[in-house]
Design an enzyme around this catalytic site. Structure first.
Site, short mmCIF file in Angstrom:
data_model
loop_
_atom_site.label_atom_id
_atom_site.label_comp_id
_atom_site.label_asym_id
_atom_site.label_seq_id
_atom_site.Cartn_x
_atom_site.Cartn_y
_atom_site.Cartn_z
CB ALA A 68 -0.89 -0.02 1.24
N GLY A 111 0.73 -5.01 0.85
CA GLY A 111 -0.45 -5.08 0.00
C GLY A 111 -0.15 -5.68 -1.37
CD GLU A 114 -2.14 -7.73 2.78
OE1 GLU A 114 -1.97 -6.53 2.45
OE2 GLU A 114 -2.58 -8.06 3.88
CD GLU A 134 1.81 -5.62 5.68
OE1 GLU A 134 2.64 -6.53 5.94
OE2 GLU A 134 1.04 -5.65 4.71
C1 HXC Z 1 5.06 4.63 -0.89
C2 HXC Z 1 7.02 3.75 -1.69
C3 HXC Z 1 6.67 2.47 -1.23
C4 HXC Z 1 5.41 2.32 -0.58
C5 HXC Z 1 8.59 2.33 -2.16
N1 HXC Z 1 8.22 3.62 -2.26
N2 HXC Z 1 7.66 1.61 -1.54
N3 HXC Z 1 6.23 4.82 -1.51
N4 HXC Z 1 4.66 3.43 -0.44
N5 HXC Z 1 4.96 1.15 -0.14
C6 HXC Z 1 8.98 4.72 -2.87
C7 HXC Z 1 10.16 5.12 -2.01
O1 HXC Z 1 9.73 5.99 -0.99
C8 HXC Z 1 11.04 5.80 -3.03
O2 HXC Z 1 10.56 7.10 -3.29
C9 HXC Z 1 10.80 4.96 -4.29
O3 HXC Z 1 9.56 4.30 -4.08
C10 HXC Z 1 11.87 3.93 -4.50
O4 HXC Z 1 12.01 3.17 -3.32
P1 HXC Z 1 13.43 2.86 -2.63
O5 HXC Z 1 13.17 2.48 -1.22
O6 HXC Z 1 14.38 3.96 -2.87
O7 HXC Z 1 13.89 1.57 -3.48
P2 HXC Z 1 14.84 0.38 -3.01
O8 HXC Z 1 16.00 0.91 -2.24
O9 HXC Z 1 15.08 -0.43 -4.23
O10 HXC Z 1 13.97 -0.47 -1.97
C11 HXC Z 1 12.82 -1.19 -2.44
C12 HXC Z 1 11.97 -1.65 -1.23
C13 HXC Z 1 11.64 -0.41 -0.36
C14 HXC Z 1 12.73 -2.67 -0.41
C15 HXC Z 1 10.72 -2.29 -1.81
O11 HXC Z 1 11.13 0.64 -1.18
C16 HXC Z 1 10.62 -0.70 0.69
O12 HXC Z 1 10.93 -1.30 1.73
N6 HXC Z 1 9.39 -0.23 0.49
C17 HXC Z 1 8.32 -0.36 1.45
C18 HXC Z 1 7.81 -1.78 1.48
C19 HXC Z 1 6.72 -1.93 2.51
O13 HXC Z 1 6.93 -1.66 3.71
N7 HXC Z 1 5.54 -2.35 2.06
C20 HXC Z 1 4.38 -2.51 2.94
C21 HXC Z 1 3.57 -1.25 2.92
S1 HXC Z 1 2.31 -1.35 4.10
P3 HXC Z 1 11.53 8.39 -3.14
O14 HXC Z 1 10.59 9.51 -3.47
O15 HXC Z 1 12.05 8.38 -1.75
O16 HXC Z 1 12.57 8.15 -4.17
C22 HXC Z 1 1.12 -2.24 3.42
C23 HXC Z 1 -0.06 -2.43 4.27
C24 HXC Z 1 -1.14 -3.07 3.52
O17 HXC Z 1 1.19 -2.67 2.31
C25 HXC Z 1 -2.33 -3.02 4.35
C26 HXC Z 1 -3.49 -3.60 3.68
C27 HXC Z 1 -3.60 -3.36 2.27
#
Ligand code: HXC
Length: 260
Positions: A68, A111, A114, A134
């Site tokens: 998400a 997400g 999911e 999460e």
């Molecule tokens: C918003 C996101 C994002 C996310 C990445 N980005 N994931 N923005 N929401 N979930 C953005 C980063 O902020 C960054 O923007 C750009 O995408 C590139 O990401 P990087 O982190 O620089 O890339 P990298 O170093 O290759 O790392 C990739 C990654 C990491 C390991 C996937 O981005 C990451 O850990 N992302 C979050 C993953 C996560 O926690 N997902 C769960 C979300 S919660 P900028 O502008 O800084 O360049 C969830 C809850 C669901 O899903 C609930 C029910 C639906």
């Protein structure tokens, strides 16, 4: 129409495969509200269009979906998410009657994982990664990660992923049954489309029965599931396609299904 967060195309013979590509390059295809709304619009279209027989969901670049959209969620509060039933529109994929295949080409986190699990079959590229991170954000999965993942890979492994936020490789995901096949990156989409075409060649109403029966196995007791299966099996005898399938076998020819 045109969309801001997804690409939509039709491919395969007779353009029978509808493909949705998650496309938000600046955020690794994070599933913002707008993206989910666009995807739901296209799923409604694909469902209503009888020329579309199977649906594929994939991602652009090195990510399927990195979850998400965290930045969009960051400032929300309890009353808002609770009274607004936040993310209630995320389950559209699970209500598709047509087969939906996820082609997971990279990160499938939170997400994203999911969403893949809401699909009927998951194919993955060798570089795909799956996880429910999460817990690291101070929250828990909210679109099936604690329920579908546990049913897919068992309690201990699901619990380990949900409590640590660790991710697993495509080959591990295949080994434990989350994913059905893994391909080299450039082969993932062609192989997924091939699968979609093979499935799409069968009788649409009978596919729908088969899909419904398998999906209900995740929700019903064994006795109820077996009962439903038997009734759907009986129902297939109401179709001309069932008659044609068995007749074609006896006549040693390929069946010609007409979705009747
Ligand atoms: C918003 C996101 C994002 C996310 C990445 N980005 N994931 N923005 N929401 N979930 C953005 C980063 O902020 C960054 O923007 C750009 O995408 C590139 O990401 P990087 O982190 O620089 O890339 P990298 O170093 O290759 O790392 C990739 C990654 C990491 C390991 C996937 O981005 C990451 O850990 N992302 C979050 C993953 C996560 O926690 N997902 C769960 C979300 S919660 P900028 O502008 O800084 O360049 C969830 C809850 C669901 O899903 C609930 C029910 C639906």
């Amino acid at each position: 129409g045109t969309f801001n967060n997804i690409l939509v195309e039709r491919t395969g013979s007779n353009n029978q495969v509808g493909v949705i590509t998650l496309h938000r390059p600046k955020a690794l295809n994070a599933l913002c509200d707008d993206l989910m709304t666009e995807m739901n619009t296209v799923l409604d279209d694909f469902e209503a269009n009888s020329d579309v027989r199977t649906i594929v969901i994939t991602g652009h670049g090195k990510s399927f979906a990195a979850g998400a959209d965290i930045k969009e969620m960051a400032d929300r509060d309890f009353i808002g998410v609770y009274s607004g039933n936040f993310l209630s529109h995320w389950d559209r994929v699970t209500r598709c009657t047509k087969p939906v295949i996820a082609a997971v080409n990279g990160f499938a986190f939170g997400g994203g994982c999911e969403l893949a699990m809401m699909c009927d079959i998951i194919y993955a590229s060798s570089s795909a990664k799956f996880g429910q991170p999460e817990i690291k954000l101070g929250t828990i999965p909210g679109a099936g990660g604690t329920q579908r993942l546990t049913r897919a890979i068992g309690k201990s492994k699901a619990m380990e992923l949900v409590l640590t936020g660790d991710h697993i490789s495509a080959s591990e995901a295949e080994r434990i049954g989350l994913v059905s096949k893994v391909f080299e990156g450039d082969q993932l989409l062609p192989e997924t489309i091939k699968l979609a075409e093979r499935i799409g060649a069968f009788s649409q109403p009978v596919l729908q029965m088969a899909k419904e029966a398998v999906n209900k196995s995740q929700e019903l007791s064994l006795a109820e599931g077996l009962h439903l299966e038997k009734r759907l099996f009986h129902s297939s005898f109401a179709t001309a396609d069932r008659r044609e399938g068995m007749k074609a076998f006896a006549e040693r020819r390929a069946a010609e299904f007409k979705d009747e």
